[in-house]
Design an enzyme around this catalytic site. Structure first.
Site, mmCIF file in Angstrom:
data_model
loop_
_atom_site.group_PDB
_atom_site.id
_atom_site.type_symbol
_atom_site.label_atom_id
_atom_site.label_comp_id
_atom_site.label_asym_id
_atom_site.label_seq_id
_atom_site.Cartn_x
_atom_site.Cartn_y
_atom_site.Cartn_z
ATOM 1 N N ASP A 164 32.050 35.973 43.214
ATOM 2 C CA ASP A 164 32.925 37.136 43.112
ATOM 3 C C ASP A 164 33.729 36.940 41.827
ATOM 4 O OD1 ASP A 164 34.492 39.401 43.811
ATOM 5 O OD2 ASP A 164 36.035 38.083 44.648
ATOM 6 N N ASP B 199 36.893 39.148 40.695
ATOM 7 C CA ASP B 199 38.340 39.386 40.832
ATOM 8 C C ASP B 199 38.913 38.441 41.885
ATOM 9 O OD1 ASP B 199 40.868 40.547 40.622
ATOM 10 O OD2 ASP B 199 40.007 42.544 40.395
#
Lengths: 281, 281
Positions: free
Chosen positions: A21, A23
């Site tokens: 991922d 963010d």
């Protein structure tokens, strides 16, 4: 009970494929996270396959490629999987032709790249007030057959009305981003899941989820990259509801980092394979 | 199994107090419903006590009084109960001082009448785009201690951010209107419940509900009008989730009319005391 690790190096020999991922792991609220950036670089240097998987639908894969290049993370465009791209793949596979885009340009660019037309909510950003007359005058384009929701910092009520009317006339409703919020300097900024929630409430219709925690992304990643052994794949993220749940839904291991929306204290209650405060020091 | 009635006259001798929802019963989408208007007038002429109870928080009680007067429905201002008014009563009772109003003027007027200050989302209607920098610059007024959500046809993302930040700093969150939608010429227009839903998703906090189906309104109506026998009270409305559920929550009888959001077919599956297609012919 999850295993506490000090760095990604602790488990580096166990996996070949690392899905990141972005963010909350590599950056947060517009600032880079040094330990996340260095963790990714280290894995690439060690010859590991690194993929990037984000629910943020505001940017195209090309935009992410450029951001990563600017911080010397050497990857391929094909290793970047955004929920906008996955949405485009889904719509293409199911023969949808034109979307009303309740998100922003990232979705438009990915859909356009696969030949799917869009009408963009951007067009309505200055429509501040909806009366009954204005509502009655809204007639969604006849050829629109789907609505895509995503994060949209210029979202307004007119856009909601337009999207709601599309769904009322029978359009498919796909949520490109179910994240409730993003963390910006210790405060929560509403994200795509909020737009998804308001449209679900306005129509009484559940959306189809293409981004995490839907396992669709892993199927696409494994197929496109010829991965056949799930036990060699690990997901790294900051969000229990999307990243870690995605791991559970796919049957792969997960690393929860505490640099994003989950604090160290909250992490203790999350069912994940590993917890890590700094990916690489 | 609900009882089908032809007109409100069928049950007129059974009750002394008739609580009317307005949208979907007396008017819908800006048009008056003749059978609803005449039903109300007939009851008043027969000497019955008629109350008006709406979840629509966009208008003040005074505004409703004027609309009813204009169609020759003779009532008292004190017989009109809007969720804005009930919200003001609740906030006053619990000593809240200043609200961020995510709804429109109806809420502001009722709060102001009871001495509660507001900061109004109206002020942000032209704020179309929220960047990280803009988000970081939002600092909710220090003296704001509650947020009120309601229907708001000029709702935008900036307002959502402001309200979310208020709740993140500890403000009480009251939903003046949980209705998901209002019907306008056979299409559904998103209402206050949608604004409530997006703010709940953006903060992870449940709102306190003051409007229907919360039984608060009946307590206030019975107390202010010295009613002591619930069996003499009936609720008339078009919405199973708010009006009819309100009746259940209060332990009073209900009449579901099919002139609003509920069709005749849908009405068959609703657990209500009576169903009626035209209140008075």
């Amino acid at each position: 009970m999850s295993i506490k690790i000090k760095s990604v190096t602790d488990i580096i020999n166990k996996y070949d494929h690392f899905i990141f991922d972005m963010d909350g792991v590599i950056w947060t609220g517009g600032q880079f996270i040094e330990s996340g950036v260095n963790g990714v670089k280290h894995l690439i240097e060690q010859g590991k396959s690194v993929y990037f998987l984000t629910n943020n639908s505001t940017k195209s894969r090309q935009s992410y490629f450029e951001i990563l290049s600017n911080i010397d993370i050497k990857t391929d465009l094909e290793h970047i999987y955004s929920s906008s791209y996955l949405t485009a793949v889904y719509l293409k596979m199911n023969n949808y032709k034109k979307a009303f885009n309740l998100g922003v340009t990232g979705i438009t660019e990915e859909l356009s790249a696969l030949g799917i037309k869009t009408r963009d909510s951007e067009e309505f950003k200055d429509n501040q007030y909806v009366t009954y007359d204005i509502f009655n005058s809204i007639q969604p384009d006849e050829d629109i057959d789907c609505v895509v929701s995503g994060h949209n910092p210029q979202f307004n009520y007119y856009m909601l009305c337009y999207a709601s009317l599309c769904i009322q006339k029978g359009c498919k409703f796909v949520a490109a981003n179910p994240d409730s919020y993003i963390k910006v300097q210790n405060r929560l900024m509403p994200a795509g899941g909020c737009i998804q929630a308001i449209l679900e409430r306005a129509t009484g219709q559940k959306s189809l989820l293409v981004g995490k925690p839907s396992p669709t992304a892993l199927e696409v990643i494994m197929k496109q990259n010829k991965i056949d052994d799930k036990s060699k794949v690990v997901m790294i993220g900051d969000n229990p509801e999307t990243d870690i749940e995605f791991g559970w839904n796919c049957g792969i291991d997960t690393i929860l980092v505490t640099t994003g929306v989950t604090s160290k204290e909250q992490a203790e209650n999350v069912k994940t394979t590993y917890v890590c405060d700094h990916l690489y020091i």
